[in-house]
Design a protein around this motif. Structure first.
Motif, PDB file in Angstrom:
ATOM      1  N   VAL A 167       0.788  -1.195  -0.007  1.00  0.00           N
ATOM      2  CA  VAL A 167       0.133   0.169   0.033  1.00  0.00           C
ATOM      3  C   VAL A 167       0.791   1.065  -0.056  1.00  0.00           C
ATOM      4  CG1 VAL A 167      -1.596   1.388   1.159  1.00  0.00           C
ATOM      5  CG2 VAL A 167      -1.938  -1.406   1.115  1.00  0.00           C
ATOM      6  N   GLY A 204      -2.948   4.366  -0.801  1.00  0.00           N
ATOM      7  CA  GLY A 204      -4.043   3.881  -0.447  1.00  0.00           C
ATOM      8  C   GLY A 204      -5.347   4.293  -1.307  1.00  0.00           C
ATOM      9  N   VAL A 240      -7.381  -0.391   4.729  1.00  0.00           N
ATOM     10  CA  VAL A 240      -6.295  -1.202   5.440  1.00  0.00           C
ATOM     11  C   VAL A 240      -6.986  -1.578   6.638  1.00  0.00           C
ATOM     12  CG1 VAL A 240      -4.012  -0.624   6.622  1.00  0.00           C
ATOM     13  CG2 VAL A 240      -4.579   0.117   4.356  1.00  0.00           C
TER      14      VAL A 240
END
Length: 206
Positions: free
Chosen positions: A156, A159, A169
């Protein structure tokens, strides 16, 4: 001659600029052709342009003396190389992600889609969590959307891709950045130039 394995792509461009800033230039690399092996005019330096996931293999088996690779690849493959320096570029994180409304059932085996099976197994083993690995090589975000998996373990950065696919997440596993690595034999026999390079890179990073 010092052989340096560079990852192709955006990270490789950043790494090349960093190397050039400390005197390890190779003008041929800017000629925008399709050559994968490029030498400096004085033949003291050779850059090898390889797929990011293959850099550690080239270094481990001695085709390259040093290379730059993401920490995620080192954690997944555990190559037999020296990790010399965190270059503080290509920063991202390995994380667990799932649908925005995801609620875990602790009684069920957790289905984890990932291209980092070893990282995922080690992480969930530390939590004493039973998992089933579903190994994918791309578009990992599709897995929970289509019900193929409960969660994913993946890289990631911002994001944005997660948000655009209504994922989030759930937990962070480890921060990731580009690392300078060296072949063990090369580090012994070409120690002076590799140590000098490492020192200059560290000063540039700081």
């Amino acid at each position: 001659m010092l052989n340096i394995a560079l990852p192709k792509g955006r990270l490789g461009d950043q790494v090349l600029n960093l190397f050039s800033s400390i005197g390890f230039q190779c003008a041929e690399i800017y000629e925008n052709d399709r050559r994968l092996v490029l030498e400096s005019p004085d033949h003291q330096l050779r850059y090898l342009l390889v797929k990011p996931s293959d850099v550690a293999i080239y270094v481990e088996y001695g085709a390259a003396d040093v290379g730059v690779v993401g920490k995620d690849i080192l954690l997944e493959g555990n190559p037999d190389v020296y990790e010399l320096l965190d270059l503080q570029i290509g920063k991202c994180r390995l994380a667990v992600a799932g649908k925005e409304d995801y609620t875990e059932n602790p009684e069920a085996v957790l289905r984890v889609a990932t291209k980092f099976p070893n990282v995922a197994k080690k992480y969930y083993s530390s939590l004493n969590r039973d998992i089933e690995i579903i190994q994918l090589n791309g578009s990992i975000e599709l897995a929970p959307i289509l019900g193929l998996s409960d969660v994913i373990v993946d890289i990631v950065e911002s994001g944005k891709t997660l948000r655009e696919n209504h994922l989030k997440v759930l937990s962070e596993i480890v921060p990731v950045s580009a690392r300078l690595i060296a072949n063990r034999a090369s580090y012994l026999f070409k120690n002076e130039i590799i140590t000098d390079m490492t020192r200059k890179l560290q000063e540039a990073v700081e």
